[in-house]
Scaffold this active site. Structure first.
Site, PDB file in Angstrom:
ATOM      1  CG  ASP A 102      38.144  41.532  45.192  1.00  0.00           C
ATOM      2  OD1 ASP A 102      39.154  41.536  44.484  1.00  0.00           O
ATOM      3  OD2 ASP A 102      37.721  42.546  45.797  1.00  0.00           O
ATOM      4  NE  ARG A 110      35.158  40.928  48.361  1.00  0.00           N
ATOM      5  CZ  ARG A 110      36.263  40.912  49.081  1.00  0.00           C
ATOM      6  NH1 ARG A 110      36.411  39.997  50.040  1.00  0.00           N
ATOM      7  NH2 ARG A 110      37.223  41.797  48.871  1.00  0.00           N
ATOM      8  NE  ARG A 175      44.460  37.247  46.680  1.00  0.00           N
ATOM      9  CZ  ARG A 175      44.451  38.561  46.875  1.00  0.00           C
ATOM     10  NH1 ARG A 175      45.155  39.073  47.883  1.00  0.00           N
ATOM     11  NH2 ARG A 175      43.782  39.357  46.066  1.00  0.00           N
ATOM     12  CE  LYS A 205      42.695  40.403  42.423  1.00  0.00           C
ATOM     13  NZ  LYS A 205      41.490  40.658  43.215  1.00  0.00           N
ATOM     14  CG  HIS A 206      47.307  42.874  43.459  1.00  0.00           C
ATOM     15  ND1 HIS A 206      47.325  41.500  43.662  1.00  0.00           N
ATOM     16  CD2 HIS A 206      46.145  43.331  43.990  1.00  0.00           C
ATOM     17  CE1 HIS A 206      46.217  41.150  44.321  1.00  0.00           C
ATOM     18  NE2 HIS A 206      45.484  42.243  44.532  1.00  0.00           N
ATOM     19  CG  HIS A 218      44.727  44.744  52.184  1.00  0.00           C
ATOM     20  ND1 HIS A 218      45.421  43.950  51.312  1.00  0.00           N
ATOM     21  CD2 HIS A 218      43.466  44.843  51.685  1.00  0.00           C
ATOM     22  CE1 HIS A 218      44.631  43.570  50.330  1.00  0.00           C
ATOM     23  NE2 HIS A 218      43.436  44.099  50.530  1.00  0.00           N
ATOM     24  CG  ASP A 292      44.516  47.236  45.498  1.00  0.00           C
ATOM     25  OD1 ASP A 292      43.316  47.013  45.754  1.00  0.00           O
ATOM     26  OD2 ASP A 292      45.427  46.435  45.781  1.00  0.00           O
TER      27      ASP A 292
END
Length: 370
Positions: A102, A110, A175, A205-206, A218, A292
């Protein structure tokens, strides 16, 4: 094997992709290898010399897994990342693994400045300050950096609409590119095109839209029945039509009106209605569908391990994504593959789904070259 339709959509990939056709196998030797291509896992370790990384490299070489995903703890240095990615690729040069992360920009990265990677702003900040053309230049720099490190798949762009300004996972971190579907598609298209110029694949996504939700998948079950709006599908429709959809990631988002099995309350990621009915039949997407993370609480707390895998595949998912962070084990991919093979032995239709997913995955990997 299906005709690689996607090759004609992006002319700058045509020659490398055609050359790759002579390198990549048209069919795997076994059903086990086909099933392995449907699995993408996270891993432990941050060096090519780590035992867990060496073990994963062997699994790739044996066809047990089709892709790997990085999390932030896997990144010790850019040199170490480059070495790990080289090992992953060398393990299966004729059928390269997806090597994913990601790297959206802003808070969702990351690779950061701490290890010497050039960070970029969030989608919201880029859309506020740049035209789509200017955004493309920013994303070009990022894609060049990722490609140079050996990555071939970025889990982005986010095409969620900023419907709910209090959204805990999309709006909170900036985002989304905005509320307007046309604007979102334009910026997301710039993201995708920049990665394509560097022979990298991307993931929209998503699906079907996380921007209106009031919860974070999450953390638990997310019901979008009262908040979701039909225009959240429009960026997908536009990008699919323009040949800018390599993969689509389906979120763990429940909508009562699209639930056939109301007792189990399946989210979109386990729903044939959403994946086959809406994404494929209505929006015309014939590419790779990736789930996901199937270890998110929205799945883990409501569906069993085996049930989630079987339901996802039956719904139309091609790649099963596991971050492997809840209870890390190097044998996770083998556990998933065993479930796929056992179910295929009992159900001819399920076996056909494995072959179908394999064909889509190979068609996409042909664009990576060999």
């Amino acid at each position: 094997m299906r005709t690689p339709k996607r090759l004609s959509r992006a002319s700058f990939w045509l020659v490398p992709a055609l050359l790759a056709l002579s390198v990549l196998p048209l069919k795997a030797a076994t059903l086990e290898q086909m099933a392995g291509q449907m699995i993408m896992v996270g891993f432990s370790g941050n060096s090519a010399s780590d035992a867990s990384v060496r073990a994963l490299t062997d699994i790739i070489a044996n066809g047990g897994v089709g892709g790997v995903m990085y999390l932030k703890f896997n990144v010790q240095s850019l040199a170490a990342v480059t070495a790990m990615n080289a090992a992953f690729t060398a393990a299966s040069p004729d059928l390269p693994p997806f090597i994913a992360l990601d790297q959206e920009g802003g808070s969702i990265e990351r690779l950061t400045g701490d290890v010497g990677f050039t960070e970029i702003p969030s989608a919201a900040r880029i859309a506020a300050a740049q035209s789509p053309k200017g955004a493309g230049e920013v994303y070009q720099t990022m894609a060049e950096g990722l490609s140079a490190l050996g990555f071939n798949l970025n889990f982005g762009p986010v095409v969620d609409l900023n419907v709910n300004p209090d959204n805990p996972i999309i709006a909170r971190y900036g985002r989304a590119y905005g509320r307007d579907a046309t604007r979102v598609a334009a910026y997301a298209g710039a993201f995708v095109a920049a990665h394509h110029r560097e022979r990298m694949l991307t993931v929209l996504k998503h699906f079907p839209g996380h921007g209106s939700s009031r919860q974070d998948s999450h953390a638990g079950f997310v019901d979008i029945t009262k908040s979701w709006q039909a225009d959240e599908l429009e960026p997908y429709r536009t990008l699919i039509r323009n040949g800018l959809a390599d993969m689509v990631m389906v979120g763990h988002l429940f909508h009562q009106k699209f639930a056939v099995d109301t007792e189990a309350q399946p989210p979109a990621s386990l729903s044939r209605t959403w994946i086959t009915g809406v994404l494929r039949n209505q929006l015309g997407f014939d590419g790779v569908v990736i789930s996901d993370d199937l270890e998110m609480s929205a799945i883990r707390e409501h569906f069993g391990f085996r049930a989630a895998i079987v339901r996802a595949v039956k719904a139309g998912t091609d790649i099963l994504l596991f971050s492997n962070t809840v209870q890390y084990r190097i044998g996770l991919a083998e556990e998933v593959r065993n479930i796929l093979i056992e179910e295929a032995g009992r159900d001819a239709a399920f076996k056909a789904r494995i072959v179908e997913s394999y064909d889509r995955i190979i068609e996409l990997k042909q664009q990576l070259g060999g």
